[in-house]
Design an enzyme around this catalytic site. Structure first.
Site, PDB file in Angstrom:
ATOM      1  N   CYS A   1      32.864  13.678  29.348  1.00  0.00           N
ATOM      2  CA  CYS A   1      31.719  12.781  29.440  1.00  0.00           C
ATOM      3  C   CYS A   1      31.196  12.514  28.032  1.00  0.00           C
ATOM      4  O   CYS A   1      31.685  13.081  27.058  1.00  0.00           O
ATOM      5  CB  CYS A   1      30.597  13.405  30.269  1.00  0.00           C
ATOM      6  SG  CYS A   1      31.108  13.786  31.963  1.00  0.00           S
TER       7      CYS A   1
ATOM      8  N   LEU B   1      32.237  10.535  33.387  1.00  0.00           N
ATOM      9  CA  LEU B   1      33.568  10.415  33.971  1.00  0.00           C
ATOM     10  C   LEU B   1      33.580  11.413  35.113  1.00  0.00           C
ATOM     11  O   LEU B   1      33.499  12.626  34.891  1.00  0.00           O
ATOM     12  CB  LEU B   1      34.664  10.760  32.959  1.00  0.00           C
ATOM     13  CG  LEU B   1      36.090  10.699  33.508  1.00  0.00           C
ATOM     14  CD1 LEU B   1      36.498   9.269  33.808  1.00  0.00           C
ATOM     15  CD2 LEU B   1      37.083  11.318  32.534  1.00  0.00           C
TER      16      LEU B   1
ATOM     17  N   THR C   1      47.383  13.036   8.189  1.00  0.00           N
ATOM     18  CA  THR C   1      48.271  13.437   9.291  1.00  0.00           C
ATOM     19  C   THR C   1      47.596  13.249  10.647  1.00  0.00           C
ATOM     20  O   THR C   1      48.252  12.934  11.638  1.00  0.00           O
ATOM     21  CB  THR C   1      48.758  14.900   9.100  1.00  0.00           C
ATOM     22  OG1 THR C   1      49.780  15.173  10.049  1.00  0.00           O
ATOM     23  CG2 THR C   1      47.641  15.912   9.247  1.00  0.00           C
TER      24      THR C   1
ATOM     25  N   ARG D   1      48.032   9.496  11.449  1.00  0.00           N
ATOM     26  CA  ARG D   1      49.442   9.221  11.789  1.00  0.00           C
ATOM     27  C   ARG D   1      49.759   9.650  13.214  1.00  0.00           C
ATOM     28  O   ARG D   1      50.340   8.910  13.999  1.00  0.00           O
ATOM     29  CB  ARG D   1      50.351  10.010  10.854  1.00  0.00           C
ATOM     30  CG  ARG D   1      50.721   9.334   9.589  1.00  0.00           C
ATOM     31  CD  ARG D   1      51.714  10.229   8.861  1.00  0.00           C
ATOM     32  NE  ARG D   1      51.661   9.997   7.428  1.00  0.00           N
ATOM     33  CZ  ARG D   1      52.115  10.861   6.531  1.00  0.00           C
ATOM     34  NH1 ARG D   1      52.639  12.011   6.911  1.00  0.00           N
ATOM     35  NH2 ARG D   1      52.060  10.578   5.252  1.00  0.00           N
TER      36      ARG D   1
END
Length: 562
Positions: free
Chosen positions: A2, A50, A338, A341
């Site tokens: 949520c 949610l 990273t 990516r």
């Protein structure tokens, strides 16, 4: 999963301030509530829901008749709420797992509350009777939490920083928005004016310590003690299976990310086995992303066929991947190389899950590399003890890197992430093992974890012993890696002269490559002056590395060439 948001002591009109709460609407697409606190006209809660557990009574802030003075806004799942209810005889008013936080607090205060919760959580608890505000976050920061506290006592709290940076206040807020530390709770006094004053910030759990809630676990005591190899392997299997089992708590469809690497494959295999045992009557959907015929897609296909999941493949389109970079950085609130990516694939697969399927609760393999020494550079550790220390450092910083990536890329599309490798009980046991047992062996990282499941027949042998891929190589095509494609694109976007002057423009964490410069530009566009959210870039240890990818390490190159 949520979105939570709260203000205490706002000088500005709350109807204006609540526009900031809408910045995290993606975290809870099912419902929204904005509620003022009785008696404190400048304090309020915002909540985006949610609905995963108790779809009827799950709106927040949670208030129950028994404790009319308590207000709770939380994001997370408390896996042991039924065991706690039984042990302490709590009388619940709802079916919401988070209600247990109110009962625990009433029974034993904030310290016991935070320590007894087995799960992932970030919460704001208001006690109007005792004029206190409490903030708390789980051990690894699996659920995010940010706060801003001004010198004059205005407090803003939110699941993501983007819900706080545009708040209006009489004093400047710039640079004060910061992540709330995992494994901590904070106590604040609430003044009659609605303003607050911090009393103490307390670390309630460290990853090495066995959690207090073990007494309420479904596996109370391990059948055997000691560190002989067979016992250790058995205990690892028992605790990992238990970690997956307790995370099956959901009223929405469960799915699983599956890269074909060891971690996600183990999660998917154990998950499917347990779903069958408790007669969940729909097939497990597994999801992989990659370019055509990439190593990850091929390996994931093999795992899905072995375990019998309903498998979905998302083909990564180069153009789509590049176009997603800005959205991804905005969602992540970081400029770490990273992390960005690795987030692009995860963001796009989450987008697919949301649009094309009804899976909402998504299992994933995050945390294993840090816990079980899965990064390639662990082969270079000077000693088992230093490797163990590095493992703990990585776990403590997960909230800045992999856990941040996993939360934001899924939450951006209204999905809820579950990460069994970061189960408190499982991690504390694994970290209690002798350092010598946990290091890479025979040139293979995560040796102990692989060995523990060798005779289980959960996975094909070639997957169980598959070496780690750099994520952007795993999703790459045979012809050209995703890493190379990214570099070629960014090379055209950043002028050499800009990079030369990068340290002048960005003195904190200056970009050293065109790629990091490109990401930093986008980050600063959305979050100017907030570079301190990332204390340092993620980089491998014990090697001379200028790039965070495993691809640059000798061990990785030799394995790839074989």
């Amino acid at each position: 999963m949520c979105g939570i948001w709260a203000l205490f002591g706002s000088d500005e009109c709350l109807s204006v301030q609540c526009l900031s709460a809408m910045k995290i609407a993606h975290r809870g697409p099912d419902a929204f509530r904005f509620e003022n606190v009785n008696g404190f006209t400048n304090c309020c809660f915002g909540f985006h829901r949610l609905a995963v557990v108790d779809q009827l009574y799950g709106m927040q802030p949670i208030r129950v008749k028994k404790f009319p003075y308590l207000w709770l806004c939380y994001n997370g799942e408390i896996y042991n709420f039924k065991q706690l209810q039984k042990q302490f005889g709590f009388d619940f008013q709802t079916l919401v797992d988070g209600e247990v936080i109110l009962h625990l607090y009433n029974r034993g205060g904030i310290e016991q509350t935070a320590s007894m919760l087995d799960g992932v959580f970030a919460f704001i608890l208001l006690d109007t009777a005792n004029r206190k505000v409490f903030l708390a976050r789980d051990t690894y920061g699996v659920r995010p939490l940010f706060k801003v506290l001004t010198d004059d006592g205005f407090l803003g709290v939110c699941s993501e920083a983007k819900g706080l940076i545009n708040l209006k206040h009489s004093t400047a807020l710039c640079s004060k928005v910061e992540p709330f530390l995992p494994g901590h709770y904070e106590v604040l006094d609430l003044k009659p004016s609605g303003k607050v004053a911090s009393v103490e910030l307390v670390k309630f759990h460290s990853c090495k310590d066995e959690p207090l809630h073990v007494a309420c676990d479904t596996v109370e005591a391990l059948p055997s003690a000691g560190f002989d190899l067979e016992t250790v392997k058995s205990n690892i299997r028992i605790l990992f299976e238990n970690a997956v089992r307790k995370r099956l708590m959901a009223h929405r469809r469960i799915g699983c990310l599956l890269s074909g690497g060891l971690d996600s494959s183990l999660v998917a295999a154990v998950l499917l086995k347990l779903m069958k045992e408790i007669n969940i009557n729909y097939p497990l959907q597994t999801f992989a992303i990659g370019m055509e015929n990439s190593p990850d897609l091929l390996a994931a296909r093999k795992v899905a066929a072995h375990i019998g999941s309903e498998h979905h493949e998302v083909i990564l389109n180069t153009e789509e991947g590049i176009q997603a970079i800005e959205e991804v950085i905005f969602s992540l609130e970081t400029y770490d190389i990273t992390t960005i990516r690795a987030s692009i694939g995860m963001y796009l697969v989450s987008k697919y899950i949301r649009k094309k399927t009804d899976s909402v609760v998504i299992f994933s393999g995050e945390g294993s590399d840090e816990l079980t020494q899965g990064y390639i550079y662990f082969h270079k550790a000077p000693s088992p003890e230093e490797a163990a220390e590095e493992s703990e450092r990585l776990l403590k910083e997960l909230y800045l890197f992999d856990v941040l990536r996993a939360d934001r890329t899924t939450a951006a599309h209204g999905l809820e992430l579950r990460v069994p490798f970061l189960d408190h009980r499982f991690t504390s046991y694994y970290l209690s093992l002798p350092a010598e047992l946990r290091i890479p062996k025979n040139g293979v990282e995560k040796y102990l974890l692989r060995l523990s499941f060798e005779d289980s027949n959960l996975l094909p042998k070639e997957i169980l012993w598959r070496p780690k891929e750099a994520f952007s190589d795993g999703i790459a095509s045979v012809k050209k890696s995703w890493f190379s494609i990214l570099q070629d694109y960014i090379d055209q976007q950043v002028d050499d002269l800009l990079l030369e002057k990068a340290a002048e423009k960005y003195p904190f964490n200056p970009p050293k490559t065109k790629e990091s410069y490109y990401y930093r530009q986008i980050f600063e566009k959305h979050y100017p002056g907030r570079s301190s959210w990332l204390p340092h870039y993620w980089m491998p240890r014990w090697v001379k590395a200028t790039d965070p990818s495993a691809r640059t390490l000798k061990h990785y190159k030799s394995a790839a060439q074989e």
